[in-house]
Design a protein around this motif. Structure first.
Motif, PDB file in Angstrom:
ATOM      1  N   UNK A 235     -40.353  18.957  -4.272  1.00 37.67           N
ATOM      2  CA  UNK A 235     -39.693  20.205  -4.650  1.00 37.67           C
ATOM      3  C   UNK A 235     -38.425  19.912  -5.440  1.00 37.67           C
ATOM      4  N   UNK A 236     -38.137  20.703  -6.463  1.00 42.90           N
ATOM      5  CA  UNK A 236     -36.939  20.449  -7.272  1.00 42.90           C
ATOM      6  C   UNK A 236     -35.643  20.875  -6.590  1.00 42.90           C
ATOM      7  N   UNK A 237     -35.734  21.792  -5.621  1.00 44.52           N
ATOM      8  CA  UNK A 237     -34.512  22.308  -5.006  1.00 44.52           C
ATOM      9  C   UNK A 237     -34.866  22.943  -3.675  1.00 44.52           C
ATOM     10  N   UNK A 238     -33.807  23.254  -2.899  1.00 48.52           N
ATOM     11  CA  UNK A 238     -34.002  23.966  -1.645  1.00 48.52           C
ATOM     12  C   UNK A 238     -34.156  25.455  -1.912  1.00 48.52           C
ATOM     13  N   UNK A 239     -34.738  26.157  -0.937  1.00 47.87           N
ATOM     14  CA  UNK A 239     -34.848  27.605  -0.987  1.00 47.87           C
ATOM     15  C   UNK A 239     -34.010  28.213   0.127  1.00 47.87           C
ATOM     16  N   UNK A 240     -33.476  29.379  -0.143  1.00 51.54           N
ATOM     17  CA  UNK A 240     -32.806  30.179   0.871  1.00 51.54           C
ATOM     18  C   UNK A 240     -31.804  29.336   1.658  1.00 51.54           C
ATOM     19  N   UNK A 241     -31.940  29.287   2.983  1.00 45.97           N
ATOM     20  CA  UNK A 241     -30.990  28.597   3.857  1.00 45.97           C
ATOM     21  C   UNK A 241     -31.432  27.189   4.232  1.00 45.97           C
ATOM     22  N   UNK A 242     -32.446  26.661   3.534  1.00 47.08           N
ATOM     23  CA  UNK A 242     -32.934  25.326   3.886  1.00 47.08           C
ATOM     24  C   UNK A 242     -31.828  24.273   3.821  1.00 47.08           C
ATOM     25  N   UNK A 243     -31.055  24.276   2.736  1.00 48.52           N
ATOM     26  CA  UNK A 243     -30.018  23.255   2.561  1.00 48.52           C
ATOM     27  C   UNK A 243     -28.992  23.332   3.684  1.00 48.52           C
ATOM     28  N   UNK A 244     -28.583  24.558   4.038  1.00 48.00           N
ATOM     29  CA  UNK A 244     -27.601  24.705   5.112  1.00 48.00           C
ATOM     30  C   UNK A 244     -28.167  24.211   6.436  1.00 48.00           C
ATOM     31  N   UNK A 245     -29.433  24.490   6.710  1.00 46.66           N
ATOM     32  CA  UNK A 245     -30.058  24.036   7.952  1.00 46.66           C
ATOM     33  C   UNK A 245     -30.126  22.512   7.996  1.00 46.66           C
ATOM     34  N   UNK A 246     -30.507  21.899   6.882  1.00 43.85           N
ATOM     35  CA  UNK A 246     -30.578  20.438   6.821  1.00 43.85           C
ATOM     36  C   UNK A 246     -29.192  19.832   7.047  1.00 43.85           C
ATOM     37  N   UNK A 247     -28.186  20.380   6.385  1.00 46.07           N
ATOM     38  CA  UNK A 247     -26.818  19.861   6.552  1.00 46.07           C
ATOM     39  C   UNK A 247     -26.352  19.969   8.003  1.00 46.07           C
ATOM     40  N   UNK A 248     -26.685  21.082   8.636  1.00 48.47           N
ATOM     41  CA  UNK A 248     -26.280  21.314  10.017  1.00 48.47           C
ATOM     42  C   UNK A 248     -26.888  20.268  10.945  1.00 48.47           C
ATOM     43  N   UNK A 249     -28.180  20.039  10.824  1.00 51.52           N
ATOM     44  CA  UNK A 249     -28.850  19.079  11.705  1.00 51.52           C
ATOM     45  C   UNK A 249     -28.433  17.655  11.375  1.00 51.52           C
ATOM     46  N   UNK A 250     -28.268  17.357  10.093  1.00 52.35           N
ATOM     47  CA  UNK A 250     -27.806  16.020   9.715  1.00 52.35           C
ATOM     48  C   UNK A 250     -26.446  15.703  10.342  1.00 52.35           C
ATOM     49  N   UNK A 251     -25.623  16.729  10.523  1.00 54.75           N
ATOM     50  CA  UNK A 251     -24.305  16.542  11.132  1.00 54.75           C
ATOM     51  C   UNK A 251     -24.375  16.458  12.656  1.00 54.75           C
TER      52      UNK A 251
END
Length: 338
Positions: free
Chosen positions: A4-20
């Motif tokens: 995928x070229x980019x995240x959709x909707x809140x995917x990026x925020x969810x990934x950042x949250x769990x990564x932290x």
């Protein structure tokens, strides 16, 4: 990995949250890309990702998709052949698995907990988390026992995901899992490509055939309230020349697997099913979802019709309600149900 070229909707925020290392509750519509929210952190954090999932079909579908992109994923469930189960156990022991899917019943067995306690877990994902809630339409008692997970696995974040949770259900999920400090991420549930039309029951078979006529040679799902009814309706559609199969929990494992394989293959097939069918099945081109019996709740209905039009193209949904016959004016409503 995923292409995928980019995240959709809140995917990026969810990934950042769990990564932290933070817990999260993610609400996204069916087809909104919830799996990416835990699959990417599972691969990027140290250890193996553990995904608790309620249905064998859902787990097998996810595992097949991950293996296609080179991820070593597996699912532990009751329908595995002995040789395959043995290989998964060996991969688990040796640390070769990237992501393991498991049902709550299998996870909470002493043998599985003991094996997993020796593993480093990158995260724990609880998919279809509405099953945890006493208010959820797919309530399963084993899900509520998942509150004990921090005791067995004190390190690593948890992420609960669902497409079906009103405020009361969200609170119930967080309380049941002991995730008081989780970040709550709620995506828009607007599905502008879905047309929702509700009509009273008249001549049920005639109404069903009329609804399916415009989708001949396309994939559709017809939901019924009982196993016997799915078989009767599927047979009636077959007699009218439609490629239709019944699907319910009472079928033999081989029959269920064969039906799922045909549906996943892209064949223009009508599945006549109880509500268990479709959860986690990632077929994008379902053109119609029809309910011959009313779903248990608005949340249940929203999740089930979300299996239509995941490719973004126009798709139809239709519940038949009540018992009366006669003339009617269809009621069409927008899909901004959230």
């Amino acid at each position: 990995v995923f292409g995928y070229p980019d995240f959709r909707s809140l995917q990026a925020r969810a990934v950042e949250c769990v990564m932290a290392g933070q817990d999260a509750l993610v609400l996204m519509p069916t087809g909104g890309g919830k799996s990416i929210c835990y699959q990417i952190p599972a691969l990027c954090r140290s250890g193996m990702g553990l995904v608790v999932s309620p249905l064998i079909a859902l787990m097998d579908d996810q595992v097949a998709s991950l293996r296609q992109v080179g991820i070593n994923a597996a699912a532990l469930h009751s329908e595995l052949e002995a040789e395959e189960a043995s290989q998964i156990q060996a991969d688990l022991t040796s640390g070769r698995l990237d992501i393991l899917y498991v049902s709550p019943e299998r996870l909470l067995s002493l043998g599985t907990l003991e094996r997993l306690s020796r593993q480093t877990l990158s995260l724990i994902a609880i998919d279809e988390a509405h099953c945890i809630s006493a208010w959820g339409h797919e309530f399963r008692p084993e899900y509520r026992a998942l509150a004990a997970l921090p005791h067995h696995f004190p390190n690593g974040p948890r992420i609960a995901l669902t497409a079906t949770a009103d405020l009361r259900t969200r609170d119930d999920i967080l309380n049941a899992l002991g995730m008081a400090h989780a970040e709550i991420l709620i995506s828009s549930f607007h599905r502008p490509n879905l047309t929702i039309t509700a009509v009273p029951k008249g001549s049920e078979t005639g109404q069903l055939l009329a609804a399916l006529e415009k989708h001949r040679n396309e994939a559709c799902i017809v939901y019924c309230g009982s196993r016997a009814r799915t078989e009767r309706i599927a047979a009636a559609l077959q007699n009218k020349g439609y490629a239709a199969l019944a699907y319910h929990a009472g079928l033999a494992p081989l029959e269920k697997r064969a039906a799922l394989l045909r549906f996943r293959s892209g064949e223009p097939l009508i599945i006549v099913a109880t509500v268990a069918f479709g959860m986690g099945i990632d077929r994008p081109d379902v053109r119609a979802v029809i309910h011959l019996d009313m779903p248990a709740s608005p949340e249940a209905y929203y999740q089930q019709i979300g299996r239509a039009g995941r490719d973004g193209l126009p798709s139809d949904t239709l519940p038949l309600y009540g018992r009366g016959a006669g003339s009617y004016t269809p009621l069409t409503v927008p899909t901004n149900l959230h």
